[in-house]
Design an enzyme around this catalytic site. Sequence first.
Site, PDB file in Angstrom:
ATOM      1  N   HIS A  50      -3.337   9.527 -10.530  1.00 50.94           N
ATOM      2  CA  HIS A  50      -2.803   8.433 -11.294  1.00 50.94           C
ATOM      3  C   HIS A  50      -3.664   7.494 -12.236  1.00 50.94           C
ATOM      4  CE1 HIS A  50      -4.412   6.078  -7.654  1.00 50.94           C
ATOM      5  NE2 HIS A  50      -5.179   5.444  -8.432  1.00 50.94           N
TER       6      HIS A  50
HETATM    7  P1  TYD Z   1      -2.928   5.089  -3.730  1.00 49.96           P
HETATM    8  O1  TYD Z   1      -3.805   4.353  -4.595  1.00 49.96           O
HETATM    9  O2  TYD Z   1      -1.822   5.897  -4.400  1.00 49.96           O
HETATM   10  O3  TYD Z   1      -3.948   6.329  -2.962  1.00 49.96           O
HETATM   11  P2  TYD Z   1      -4.649   7.472  -3.609  1.00 49.96           P
HETATM   12  O4  TYD Z   1      -4.530   7.095  -5.138  1.00 49.96           O
HETATM   13  O5  TYD Z   1      -6.172   7.138  -3.014  1.00 49.96           O
HETATM   14  O6  TYD Z   1      -4.066   8.522  -3.189  1.00 49.96           O
HETATM   15  O7  TYD Z   1      -2.446   4.211  -2.340  1.00 49.96           O
HETATM   16  C1  TYD Z   1      -1.802   4.752  -1.346  1.00 49.96           C
HETATM   17  C2  TYD Z   1      -1.134   3.863  -0.572  1.00 49.96           C
HETATM   18  O8  TYD Z   1      -1.871   2.689  -0.194  1.00 49.96           O
HETATM   19  C3  TYD Z   1       0.103   3.289  -1.518  1.00 49.96           C
HETATM   20  O9  TYD Z   1       1.232   3.091  -0.515  1.00 49.96           O
HETATM   21  C4  TYD Z   1      -0.475   2.047  -1.650  1.00 49.96           C
HETATM   22  C5  TYD Z   1      -1.610   1.560  -0.681  1.00 49.96           C
HETATM   23  N1  TYD Z   1      -2.550   0.831  -1.302  1.00 49.96           N
HETATM   24  C6  TYD Z   1      -2.406  -0.725  -1.008  1.00 49.96           C
HETATM   25  O10 TYD Z   1      -1.624  -1.358  -0.291  1.00 49.96           O
HETATM   26  N2  TYD Z   1      -3.597  -1.364  -1.212  1.00 49.96           N
HETATM   27  C7  TYD Z   1      -4.579  -0.824  -2.042  1.00 49.96           C
HETATM   28  O11 TYD Z   1      -5.647  -1.557  -2.501  1.00 49.96           O
HETATM   29  C8  TYD Z   1      -4.736   0.665  -2.231  1.00 49.96           C
HETATM   30  C9  TYD Z   1      -5.666   1.065  -3.030  1.00 49.96           C
HETATM   31  C10 TYD Z   1      -3.680   1.222  -1.816  1.00 49.96           C
END
Ligand code: TYD
Length: 137
Positions: A50
């Site tokens: 992302h």
């Molecule tokens: P995401 O940022 O999509 O993970 P990555 O990019 O590391 O694979 O986040 C994964 C899940 O965690 C998503 O459902 C949102 C949640 N999340 C939070 O609630 N707060 C946060 O600060 C972060 C980073 C993620």
Amino acid sequence: MYDCCIIPLNKVHNRAGNITVVEGNSDIPFETKRIYYLYDIPGGENRGGHAHKDLQQLIVATSGSFDVLLDDGKNKKIVRLNRPDYGLYVVPGIWRELFEFSSGSVCLVLASAKYDNADYIREYDEFIKYKNVLSSE
Ligand code: TYD
């Protein structure tokens, strides 16, 4: 992309181990509003995938190692993180993917803002469109 850089962090050596301190707006270019860390990452797994519109981040391999792909929509580069006293500063508007996590690795992220789902761009096509609009402004 070229604004993303490795920031060498301080390291206080001690007979009993080391300590690294990261103070906002002096050691790194932003004030930290949120910290999160990735751990227990299964072998072969990818994270990230992302971009953020406004968020600044410092990514640190506090334990083990992993690769970070940075993509500004035109140029891509892969940075390997494997030291707890080096951070990768990621500016807004960069597509990132994290992969090749070593077993037991921990990815610490210092972020400039609290979690905001609206700041995410989760589709690569949408990211490219977003970059094109920005560059035509
Ligand atoms: P995401 O940022 O999509 O993970 P990555 O990019 O590391 O694979 O986040 C994964 C899940 O965690 C998503 O459902 C949102 C949640 N999340 C939070 O609630 N707060 C946060 O600060 C972060 C980073 C993620």
